[in-house]
Every structure is written in C-alpha cells, then in structure tokens.
Design a protein around this motif. Structure first.
Motif, PDB file in Angstrom:
ATOM      1  N   ARG A  49       0.806  -1.216   0.000  1.00 41.50           N
ATOM      2  CA  ARG A  49       0.000   0.000   0.000  1.00 41.50           C
ATOM      3  C   ARG A  49       0.841   1.268   0.000  1.00 41.50           C
ATOM      4  N   ASP A  50       1.973   1.253   0.681  1.00 45.99           N
ATOM      5  CA  ASP A  50       2.782   2.467   0.759  1.00 45.99           C
ATOM      6  C   ASP A  50       3.856   2.530  -0.318  1.00 45.99           C
ATOM      7  N   ARG A 100       6.355   6.070  -1.688  1.00 42.78           N
ATOM      8  CA  ARG A 100       7.820   6.056  -1.632  1.00 42.78           C
ATOM      9  C   ARG A 100       8.434   6.106  -3.024  1.00 42.78           C
TER      10      ARG A 100
END
Length: 359
Positions: free
Chosen positions: A137-138, A142
């Motif tokens: 999800r992240d 990033r």
C-alpha cells in the motif's frame, strides 16, 4: 477458481508427441516470420530466438544502430518473467525435500511469530493466491519521487517483509487469484530466511548453475554486456533496472541463448539436473475465470492450442520487455526481448504470443 493446499501434489508429464520437422523450406519461412515479427515490435533492439527440437534460430534487428556487442550476446532485463525462475527454484527445493510449499511465509520470516488457522503459505505466494495486492500500500508514495527512473529501488527488502507481516488479507488465502509482484517478492525473502541463504545464491545453486546459465545475472554488472533500455519513444535511454526488495519478482537479466536453454529444459526435463522440478512447474495447479478457462501452473500461464498446451510468461521493466514461452506439442520454445518500455496498444507481447501460438 479452485486451488490446493500445496501447489503440486504429484509430478505429471503432459508432453504430447512432437510433430516432425519440416523440410529446408521451413527454415526460410521461419526466418521470414521472425523478421516480420521483429519489424512489428518497433524497438531500438529486438531479438526473437526460437528453438525447434533443440535447433536454434535467432533474428536480431532494431531501429537503433547495432550496439558494440552483438544483440544476441547482450543480457536483457526480463522483468516479471523472472517469476518463472523463482517458481522453478521453489519446485526444486520441494523436490529435494528441503521444503513442502505449505510452510507459512510469516513463520519463515519471523520464526517466533504465531500464525492463524489459514496462513499465507509459500505455495500461495508463487501462485498469486495469497490475497495480497499487486504492490504494498505504501509503495507508490515512496516510489513517486523516482517514478520514471528508479521506483522499485526506493523500496528495499526490509520494507517488503515488514509490509507483508503487517498486512491482513481480505480473503482467505487460496480462494482468489490476484497477480502480485508483492507476493513473489515476499516468497524470495521467505526462502532466504528459512534456508539461511540469500535468494541470489539459492537461485544460482539450484537453477542457474545446474542449467549452465552463465549468461544470466541478477543485477547490472557490466555496461558492455547489458542491453540499454529506452522509454516509450524508443529513443530516450533509461537507467538499468533496480529491483530493490522485489528481486524474486523481477531482477533476472539474461542473454537470449540462456533464455532458450532455460526453456529447452522445460521442454525436455530428462536431460537436465532438476528434471522432477521442471516437470512439476508444468503441472496445472489452479483454474479460474468463466468455465475455468484460465489455467495456471507454478509460475507459468497455460493456454490451449489446437495441438496442446502453450506455456508462457511476459515481463517489462522501465525500458525493456521480454516474452518467454514453450510448446511441448511442437517442441518449440520462444524467447523474445526488446529494449523499449511498454506503451499503450504495444505490439510486443501480442506479436510474440501470436508467433508461438501459430507454431
């Protein structure tokens, strides 16, 4: 979709008797087809490499001037087609009795961790049935600052494993199929953790060296030996692909000849050391979609043809593409590579797929 608790309950060999080779005229026809396929791809560098019953024919072309090293001798980034190498690695570890495939991935990564009644297993990860998204999800947050240059490199191994250990699948593992770079990346780290050996060394020990794949690497090593990728325009060079923590899902780069050797081993497993594993990765392990039309093995997509099943997998990085496929009924393998990023309505995969399907 139907699945099993382990990816391969036994070894099945569904090779059909190959068709006889044609006469000398077939060679000319094959070369004409290869040239036509390469022209359709419209990329700076293109190689279509075919093996028919072990007899190889390669056609190299491209819109850019020929590189200093012959195109057929360069190493190409194969992106997601790397998953076929990781699948064979897992099958080999299972056949040697080192694993079963049913090990909970979380317990491999964190031995003191308690797992529930329906844990994500190594088999779920390689068959895309773990209930994981395509990427963590992240990941996008990033990767965004380096989206056009090095997105995966900004997401290292420890973030991949941490994201997995924190994730709670929405569906019970083994019940739904969803293609996941995330899942296969986790598999690579789980194999490394449970064996105490880095994934790169595991792959070299159990796959690359036994098959004699000396022209295969897992990262850019020599600028002169590695093909240079390009953007969608086919002119702007791209940086060498950095897989970050997703090595098992997309880090392999190889020469066309090595890719043909890899595929020829799948066509004739008896002649290669990991024969049982090579047979195992051809065995269907799940079917999905309307009428169960979509068939998957460990790491390969499997489609029907008039003569028998066709196995294939494609892949892409920021500046290169690859297609690997083989047909036991005709004794044919195809490794196609090009140095241009995927774009809308791109002809590369369709051209390579059509070529093999018509063999």
């Amino acid at each position: 979709m139907t699945g099993r608790s382990t990816p391969w309950p036994g070894i099945a060999d569904d090779v059909d008797p190959p068709r006889a080779d044609g006469g000398p005229g077939d060679d000319d026809a094959l070369r004409e087809r290869l040239a036509s396929a390469a022209d359709a791809v419209d990329a700076p560098d293109v190689v279509f490499a075919v093996s028919r019953h072990g007899r190889r024919t390669l056609h190299c072309a491209g819109t850019a001037p020929a590189p200093p090293v012959a195109r057929q001798d360069l190493r190409y980034e194969i992106g997601s087609a790397s998953k076929t190498f990781t699948g064979l690695l897992l099958a080999q570890l299972v056949r040697r009795g080192l694993l079963t495939g049913g090990e909970p991935a979380a317990a491999c990564l964190d031995p003191g961790r308690r797992t529930g009644a329906d844990p994500v297993t190594l088999a779920h990860l390689i068959t895309h049935t773990a209930g994981l998204p395509a990427l963590p999800r992240d990941f996008y947050g990033r990767a965004l600052p380096a989206w056009r240059t090095n997105p995966y490199g900004r997401y290292p191994a420890e973030r991949v494993t941490d994201a997995f250990l924190r994730y709670r699948p929405r569906h019970r593992p083994g019940t739904r199929w969803h293609y996941s770079n995330f899942g296969v990346a986790v598999l690579g780290h789980a194999l490394a953790a449970v064996s105490g050996t880095a994934w790169e060394e595991l792959l070299a020990t159990h796959v690359l060296r036994p098959l004699g794949l000396s022209g295969t690497a897992l990262r850019a090593e020599d600028p002169k030996a590695d093909a240079v990728g390009h953007g969608k325009d086919g002119r702007t060079p791209t940086l060498a692909f950095d897989a970050g923590g997703f090595e098992a899902a997309g880090a392999v780069r190889a020469t066309p000849h090595d890719l043909l050797t890899f595929l020829e081993a799948h066509l004739a497993p008896a002649g290669f050391p990991p024969a049982d594993a090579l047979r195992a990765v051809r065995t269907p392990v799940l079917r999905r979609g309307l009428g169960h039309r979509h068939v998957h093995t460990v790491a390969w997509f499997r489609h029907p043809t008039d003569g028998g099943p066709m196995y294939f997998h494609s892949g892409a990085t920021l500046g290169q593409q690859a297609f690997l496929g083989f047909r036991p009924d005709t004794g044919t393998a195809l490794a196609a590579v090009c140095t241009r990023r995927f774009r809308a309505n791109d002809p590369f995969v369709a051209t390579a797929y059509g070529f093999l399907a018509e063999e």
